[in-house]
Design an enzyme around this catalytic site. Structure first.
Site, PDB file in Angstrom:
ATOM      1  N   ASP A   6       0.858  -1.178   0.000  1.00 12.68           N
ATOM      2  CA  ASP A   6       0.000   0.000   0.000  1.00 12.68           C
ATOM      3  C   ASP A   6       0.895   1.230   0.000  1.00 12.68           C
ATOM      4  OD1 ASP A   6      -2.255   1.738   0.305  1.00 12.68           O
ATOM      5  OD2 ASP A   6      -1.790   1.858   2.442  1.00 12.68           O
ATOM      6  N   VAL A   7       0.942   1.926  -1.132  1.00 11.79           N
ATOM      7  CA  VAL A   7       1.835   3.073  -1.296  1.00 11.79           C
ATOM      8  C   VAL A   7       1.087   4.335  -0.886  1.00 11.79           C
ATOM      9  CG1 VAL A   7       3.312   4.344  -2.884  1.00 11.79           C
ATOM     10  CG2 VAL A   7       2.954   1.877  -3.202  1.00 11.79           C
ATOM     11  N   ASN A   9       1.273   8.460   0.920  1.00  8.15           N
ATOM     12  CA  ASN A   9       2.051   9.687   0.730  1.00  8.15           C
ATOM     13  C   ASN A   9       3.302   9.733   1.606  1.00  8.15           C
ATOM     14  OD1 ASN A   9       0.379  11.427  -1.137  1.00  8.15           O
ATOM     15  ND2 ASN A   9      -1.156  10.907   0.395  1.00  8.15           N
ATOM     16  N   ASN A  11       4.362   6.668   3.816  1.00  9.63           N
ATOM     17  CA  ASN A  11       4.964   5.344   3.962  1.00  9.63           C
ATOM     18  C   ASN A  11       4.397   4.354   2.959  1.00  9.63           C
ATOM     19  OD1 ASN A  11       6.658   5.742   6.376  1.00  9.63           O
ATOM     20  ND2 ASN A  11       4.715   6.060   7.431  1.00  9.63           N
ATOM     21  N   TYR A 100     -19.793   5.973  -7.731  1.00 12.49           N
ATOM     22  CA  TYR A 100     -18.892   7.128  -7.762  1.00 12.49           C
ATOM     23  C   TYR A 100     -18.906   7.679  -9.174  1.00 12.49           C
ATOM     24  CZ  TYR A 100     -14.910   9.740  -5.794  1.00 12.49           C
ATOM     25  OH  TYR A 100     -14.087  10.722  -5.282  1.00 12.49           O
ATOM     26  N   ASP A 109      -6.424   2.771  -2.316  1.00  9.55           N
ATOM     27  CA  ASP A 109      -6.375   2.341  -0.925  1.00  9.55           C
ATOM     28  C   ASP A 109      -7.773   2.357  -0.304  1.00  9.55           C
ATOM     29  OD1 ASP A 109      -6.387   5.152  -1.169  1.00  9.55           O
ATOM     30  OD2 ASP A 109      -5.432   5.428   0.777  1.00  9.55           O
ATOM     31  N   ASP A 129      -9.794   6.138   7.573  1.00  5.64           N
ATOM     32  CA  ASP A 129      -8.349   5.887   7.461  1.00  5.64           C
ATOM     33  C   ASP A 129      -7.613   7.149   7.899  1.00  5.64           C
ATOM     34  OD1 ASP A 129      -5.749   5.199   6.793  1.00  5.64           O
ATOM     35  OD2 ASP A 129      -6.321   4.250   4.907  1.00  5.64           O
TER      36      ASP A 129
END
Length: 260
Positions: A6-7, A9, A11, A100, A109, A129
């Protein structure tokens, strides 16, 4: 074993799953200056330290909110693990109906979190989150993504205050005992931390109101989830590995669809 990444901003959260069990968990800093070899060296070193052979990894799945680093990480996966990562994006099998306007604008994410929440806790459910940005989202009983909101994380707010003011100091994120502080540090903490918790409580209440259910379960994840959850009675569950579980589930569902 499946490697999930999970990339974010700040970590890159990465975990190794053997079936549904998380065997290992690591965090790497997100840096646009790192090369694919640097990331490959770091991740290979962590695997070697924990006695895991790279050949044991049969699949990689990745979500990212930092497009500028995706190319680097994709090359790292190919060069060091011999395979391309499965990227979470619209069109991939998730089991979630994204209500959406433009699904491509929804962070991968958040999609992974929605998948994990639906699978682990069912719906309707609100999930928050607490990352660099704070996101609040909701899914229905039927697995429909109902929408959400985005606000600055508390660290971003405090850093912004520090950068834009000459006299105010940078402070630790600690909940003070009172709103009426008697020191500069105490007053900043009161405004930032207690104000942030109050804002989250308001968003939860409004989301529950819009969903027509004042008892909708609320699941929290991310770095500051525990601090907030310990100071409000509106959060029911803390799940630190929510997004990584979601990535694992997405990988399994996509592979299952391909094998039909």
């Amino acid at each position: 074993m499946i490697l999930t990444m999970d990339v974010g901003n700040t970590n890159i959260k990465t975990a190794l799953f053997d079936g549904v069990e998380m065997k290992k968990y690591w965090r790497l800093s997100t840096s646009s200056t790192h090369t694919s070899d640097e990331y490959g060296f770091l991740l290979s070193g962590l695997l070697e330290r924990d006695g895991i052979d790279r050949s044991d990894i049969e699949g990689i799945v990745m979500s990212s909110v930092v497009p500028t680093i995706n190319f680097t990480l994709e090359h790292m996966c190919k060069n060091y693990f011999g395979q391309s990562p499965m990227m979470v994006a619209p069109g991939i099998k998730t089991g979630i109906n994204l209500k959406y306007e433009n699904p491509r604008e929804l962070g991968s994410d958040r999609i992974a979190n929605a998948v994990a929440v639906q699978a682990e806790y069912g719906g309707p459910c609100i999930f928050i989150d607490f990352g660099t940005a704070t996101t609040l989202d909701a899914v229905s009983r039927e697995g429909v993504y109902l929408g959400g909101c985005i606000t600055a994380g508390v660290r971003v707010s405090i850093d912004g205050l520090f950068q834009k003011t000459a006299l105010l100091p940078r402070v630790e994120l600690v909940k003070p005992d009172t709103v009426l502080g008697l020191t500069a540090v105490g007053q900043i903490q009161a405004g930032a931390v207690l104000g942030y918790i109050g804002a989250i409580e308001y968003l939860i209440r409004k989301a529950r109101e819009e969903m027509g259910d004042p008892e909708v379960k609320v699941v929290a994840t991310g770095g500051l989830s525990r601090m907030v959850a310990e100071n409000t009675n509106l959060i029911d569950v803390i799940d630190p590995q929510l997004v990584l579980d979601g990535l694992r589930i997405i990988y399994e569902r996509a592979r299952s669809t391909e094998n039909r």
